[in-house]
Write a protein that holds these residues in place. Structure first.
Motif, PDB file in Angstrom:
ATOM      1  N   GLY A  61     106.382  58.752 111.823  1.00 53.84           N
ATOM      2  CA  GLY A  61     107.284  59.900 111.937  1.00 53.84           C
ATOM      3  C   GLY A  61     106.739  61.169 111.314  1.00 53.84           C
ATOM      4  N   ARG A  62     105.660  61.079 110.550  1.00 50.03           N
ATOM      5  CA  ARG A  62     105.081  62.253 109.924  1.00 50.03           C
ATOM      6  C   ARG A  62     104.213  63.027 110.904  1.00 50.03           C
ATOM      7  N   ASP A  63     104.007  64.303 110.601  1.00 42.64           N
ATOM      8  CA  ASP A  63     103.154  65.185 111.393  1.00 42.64           C
ATOM      9  C   ASP A  63     101.696  64.898 111.058  1.00 42.64           C
ATOM     10  N   PRO A  64     100.877  64.432 112.017  1.00 45.40           N
ATOM     11  CA  PRO A  64      99.483  64.102 111.710  1.00 45.40           C
ATOM     12  C   PRO A  64      98.629  65.316 111.369  1.00 45.40           C
ATOM     13  N   ALA A  65      99.093  66.504 111.713  1.00 41.88           N
ATOM     14  CA  ALA A  65      98.321  67.711 111.434  1.00 41.88           C
ATOM     15  C   ALA A  65      98.390  68.114 109.967  1.00 41.88           C
ATOM     16  N   ARG A  66      99.374  67.616 109.237  1.00 43.99           N
ATOM     17  CA  ARG A  66      99.551  68.020 107.839  1.00 43.99           C
ATOM     18  C   ARG A  66      98.727  67.110 106.930  1.00 43.99           C
ATOM     19  N   ILE A  67      97.412  67.259 107.010  1.00 44.60           N
ATOM     20  CA  ILE A  67      96.507  66.368 106.292  1.00 44.60           C
ATOM     21  C   ILE A  67      96.661  66.529 104.788  1.00 44.60           C
ATOM     22  N   GLU A  68      96.621  67.742 104.306  1.00 47.27           N
ATOM     23  CA  GLU A  68      96.696  67.966 102.860  1.00 47.27           C
ATOM     24  C   GLU A  68      98.047  67.538 102.300  1.00 47.27           C
ATOM     25  N   ASP A  69      99.117  67.845 103.027  1.00 47.23           N
ATOM     26  CA  ASP A  69     100.437  67.452 102.558  1.00 47.23           C
ATOM     27  C   ASP A  69     100.552  65.934 102.492  1.00 47.23           C
ATOM     28  N   ALA A  78     103.292  59.219  94.337  1.00 44.70           N
ATOM     29  CA  ALA A  78     103.434  57.836  93.876  1.00 44.70           C
ATOM     30  C   ALA A  78     103.371  57.769  92.355  1.00 44.70           C
ATOM     31  N   TYR A  79     104.178  56.899  91.766  1.00 44.42           N
ATOM     32  CA  TYR A  79     104.142  56.739  90.312  1.00 44.42           C
ATOM     33  C   TYR A  79     102.836  56.083  89.888  1.00 44.42           C
ATOM     34  N   TRP A  80     102.431  55.002  90.586  1.00 41.63           N
ATOM     35  CA  TRP A  80     101.166  54.320  90.312  1.00 41.63           C
ATOM     36  C   TRP A  80     100.087  54.938  91.184  1.00 41.63           C
ATOM     37  N   ARG A  81      99.127  55.602  90.569  1.00 39.69           N
ATOM     38  CA  ARG A  81      98.103  56.271  91.353  1.00 39.69           C
ATOM     39  C   ARG A  81      96.732  56.069  90.714  1.00 39.69           C
ATOM     40  N   ARG A  82      95.724  56.501  91.437  1.00 37.87           N
ATOM     41  CA  ARG A  82      94.329  56.282  91.076  1.00 37.87           C
ATOM     42  C   ARG A  82      93.988  54.788  91.229  1.00 37.87           C
ATOM     43  N   GLY A  83      92.761  54.439  90.877  1.00 35.49           N
ATOM     44  CA  GLY A  83      92.314  53.070  91.033  1.00 35.49           C
ATOM     45  C   GLY A  83      91.732  52.825  92.415  1.00 35.49           C
ATOM     46  N   PRO A  84      90.830  51.859  92.542  1.00 38.36           N
ATOM     47  CA  PRO A  84      90.108  51.670  93.794  1.00 38.36           C
ATOM     48  C   PRO A  84      90.969  51.255  94.973  1.00 38.36           C
ATOM     49  N   VAL A  85      91.979  50.397  94.759  1.00 41.77           N
ATOM     50  CA  VAL A  85      92.801  49.960  95.879  1.00 41.77           C
ATOM     51  C   VAL A  85      93.628  51.125  96.420  1.00 41.77           C
ATOM     52  N   THR A  86      94.294  51.843  95.528  1.00 47.45           N
ATOM     53  CA  THR A  86      95.099  52.994  95.955  1.00 47.45           C
ATOM     54  C   THR A  86      94.240  54.061  96.619  1.00 47.45           C
ATOM     55  N   MET A  87      93.126  54.422  95.993  1.00 52.05           N
ATOM     56  CA  MET A  87      92.337  55.534  96.506  1.00 52.05           C
ATOM     57  C   MET A  87      91.609  55.180  97.799  1.00 52.05           C
ATOM     58  N   THR A  88      91.226  53.915  97.958  1.00 55.03           N
ATOM     59  CA  THR A  88      90.645  53.510  99.236  1.00 55.03           C
ATOM     60  C   THR A  88      91.689  53.581 100.340  1.00 55.03           C
ATOM     61  N   SER A  89      92.920  53.220 100.024  1.00 59.35           N
ATOM     62  CA  SER A  89      94.002  53.322 101.006  1.00 59.35           C
ATOM     63  C   SER A  89      94.264  54.776 101.383  1.00 59.35           C
ATOM     64  N   VAL A  90      94.358  55.637 100.378  1.00 61.85           N
ATOM     65  CA  VAL A  90      94.561  57.067 100.648  1.00 61.85           C
ATOM     66  C   VAL A  90      93.381  57.620 101.433  1.00 61.85           C
ATOM     67  N   GLY A  91      92.174  57.189 101.068  1.00 56.83           N
ATOM     68  CA  GLY A  91      90.984  57.658 101.769  1.00 56.83           C
ATOM     69  C   GLY A  91      90.987  57.268 103.228  1.00 56.83           C
ATOM     70  N   ALA A  92      91.429  56.050 103.538  1.00 57.83           N
ATOM     71  CA  ALA A  92      91.471  55.605 104.928  1.00 57.83           C
ATOM     72  C   ALA A  92      92.429  56.466 105.756  1.00 57.83           C
ATOM     73  N   VAL A  93      93.595  56.769 105.180  1.00 61.35           N
ATOM     74  CA  VAL A  93      94.549  57.639 105.878  1.00 61.35           C
ATOM     75  C   VAL A  93      93.946  59.019 106.100  1.00 61.35           C
ATOM     76  N   ASP A  94      93.323  59.551 105.080  1.00 65.99           N
ATOM     77  CA  ASP A  94      92.738  60.889 105.172  1.00 65.99           C
ATOM     78  C   ASP A  94      91.670  60.948 106.267  1.00 65.99           C
ATOM     79  N   LEU A  95      90.794  59.958 106.317  1.00 70.71           N
ATOM     80  CA  LEU A  95      89.758  59.938 107.352  1.00 70.71           C
ATOM     81  C   LEU A  95      90.375  59.891 108.739  1.00 70.71           C
ATOM     82  N   ALA A  96      91.392  59.042 108.907  1.00 72.58           N
ATOM     83  CA  ALA A  96      92.016  58.911 110.219  1.00 72.58           C
ATOM     84  C   ALA A  96      92.681  60.213 110.654  1.00 72.58           C
ATOM     85  N   LEU A  97      93.302  60.930 109.722  1.00 77.52           N
ATOM     86  CA  LEU A  97      93.960  62.191 110.083  1.00 77.52           C
ATOM     87  C   LEU A  97      92.951  63.277 110.415  1.00 77.52           C
TER      88      LEU A  97
END
Length: 420
Positions: A61-69, A78-97
């Motif tokens: 439902g999110r706008d794929p054009a809003r990469i930075e947002d 997210a309350y729990w952030r950083r760390g390899p599992v979280t950042m790899t997940s965020v990185g995968a989304v960022d690459l796809a967008l």
């Protein structure tokens, strides 16, 4: 991609053509598909679960054009952030967008990042041998493939297996780069638990300067030589090794000591001028901050997918540029060709990008991950197809199910665990 386009599906693809890869697929209402790499060697299923169970429901439902947002939403929200599992997940989304953005605009991602600042990207590969003569043969084989920079590793007298050292010499290559299983380092060991290797720091410190001096004498002054210590030394031992290697004129000495305590690099820097490279296990700019701003390293090794994607790697690069530190991102064969593509788009458009690690892939990996990027005569280029220039053959990927695999554990002669 119109102003009303939305994300309608987020899927995780797990495949193991020679080694395990986790790939994120984001599909929009207009039929655009973006691909991201979510591979975290030895912890692949943790990232897959994080994406499926916690991230995918938030993206629909999110706008794929809003990469930075979206990046801010997943990281700062997210309350729990950083760390390899979280950042790899965020990185995968960022690459796809970013992939979707490029496809929507008809532009390769590097054009969206400001355009090329170089024509091609210098790369280095791996060469190794059980002993020095075999290492020199391996270096010669990689030079014959056109490589201008080579990471040199060899076995250590008195030890059995040593991580990063292949039991066989270089093979004929895949046609798209070095055959990774023969060019220096094969896949992680298949099995329910890691293999154990015995490590002896004193034996290594006696051997490494002689081995690298022999390599330099063999290749002459032009070839760029690199060496990886794999975090095995204390700061004092690292300083001693760096001083012993100054005459070898290394391009860099990598991961000389664990860098969680960044202040220990001050001791190393005070005692040697050998160029230092660190950071492949770092996940955010915060792990790099002290090392960069105090100029304790010369190259930062953060990987585009493990450090939160293109958006965050650009922040690290911008900080590093101010302090005249350059990028040499992690790029072994346990990141997929999707991450390699993203790293090359960043490299072509980033002024302080110095070199890209490239071990190559088995031929079947190139078939599963069809890519526009290419290798030629010691250099890589991301290609000019829209987006990242990657498409995944999902039917072929499904023929290679996940198998547990782990990198080895190192123990000292007395049985205690050594740093990885």
């Amino acid at each position: 991609m119109s102003a009303t386009d939305t994300i309608v599906a987020v899927d995780v693809v797990i495949t193991s053509p020679g080694r395990n890869f986790v790939t994120l697929k984001i599909t929009t209402a207009e039929g655009l598909v973006g691909w991201g790499d979510a591979t975290l060697n030895g912890r692949e299923l943790a990232v897959a679960s994080y994406l499926r169970d916690h991230v995918a429901p938030l993206l629909v439902g999110r706008d794929p054009a809003r990469i930075e947002d979206t990046w801010q939403y997943l990281y700062r929200g997210a309350y729990w952030r950083r760390g390899p599992v979280t950042m790899t997940s965020v990185g995968a989304v960022d690459l796809a967008l970013w992939d979707i953005k490029g496809k929507a605009t008809g532009q390769p991602v590097y054009q969206l990042l400001g355009g090329a600042v170089r024509d091609r990207i210098l790369t280095y590969t791996h060469a190794s041998g059980r002993d020095v003569p075999r290492l020199l043969d391996a270096i010669d084989a990689q030079r014959a493939r056109g490589f201008l920079a080579v990471r040199a590793q060899s076995g250590v007298p008195g030890l059995g297996t040593v991580y990063g050292v292949s039991e066989s010499g270089p093979g004929p290559g895949s046609g798209a780069g070095p055959d990774h299983a023969r060019a220096g380092q094969g896949p992680a060991g298949r099995g329910a638990a890691p293999d154990v290797e015995i490590w002896d720091t004193d034996a290594y410190l006696r051997h490494a300067p002689e081995m690298l001096a022999a390599a330099r004498a063999h290749v002459g002054p032009e070839l760029k030589l690199l060496h990886d210590v794999h975090h095995r030394l204390t700061p004092g031992e690292a300083a001693r090794l760096g001083r012993a290697l100054e005459a070898v004129n290394l391009f860099w000495l990598e991961d000389v000591t664990p860098a969680e305590n960044q202040e220990v690099l001050r001791h190393v820097r005070r005692h040697t001028t050998v160029p230092l490279a660190i950071g492949e296990v770092f996940n955010t700019v915060w792990e790099c901050q002290t090392l960069i701003t105090e100029q304790l390293i010369d190259f930062v090794r953060t990987c585009v997918t493990h450090a939160g994607g293109i958006s965050h790697l650009r922040r690290i690069a911008a900080l590093a540029e101010i302090w005249q530190v350059r990028l040499g991102p992690h790029g072994p064969s346990d990141i997929s060709p999707v991450a390699m593509a993203a790293s090359l788009h960043v490299g072509l458009s980033t002024p302080n990008f110095a070199i890209q690690e490239y071990m190559g892939y088995e031929p079947v990996v190139h078939e599963v991950f069809r890519h526009a990027w290419s290798y030629e005569d010691g250099y890589l280029h991301p290609g000019d197809e829209p987006g990242l220039g990657i498409e995944v053959d999902e039917a072929l990927a499904a023929r290679f199910p996940y198998e547990p695999a782990y990198l080895p554990i190192a123990r000292r002669q007395d049985g205690s665990v050594s740093d990885w």
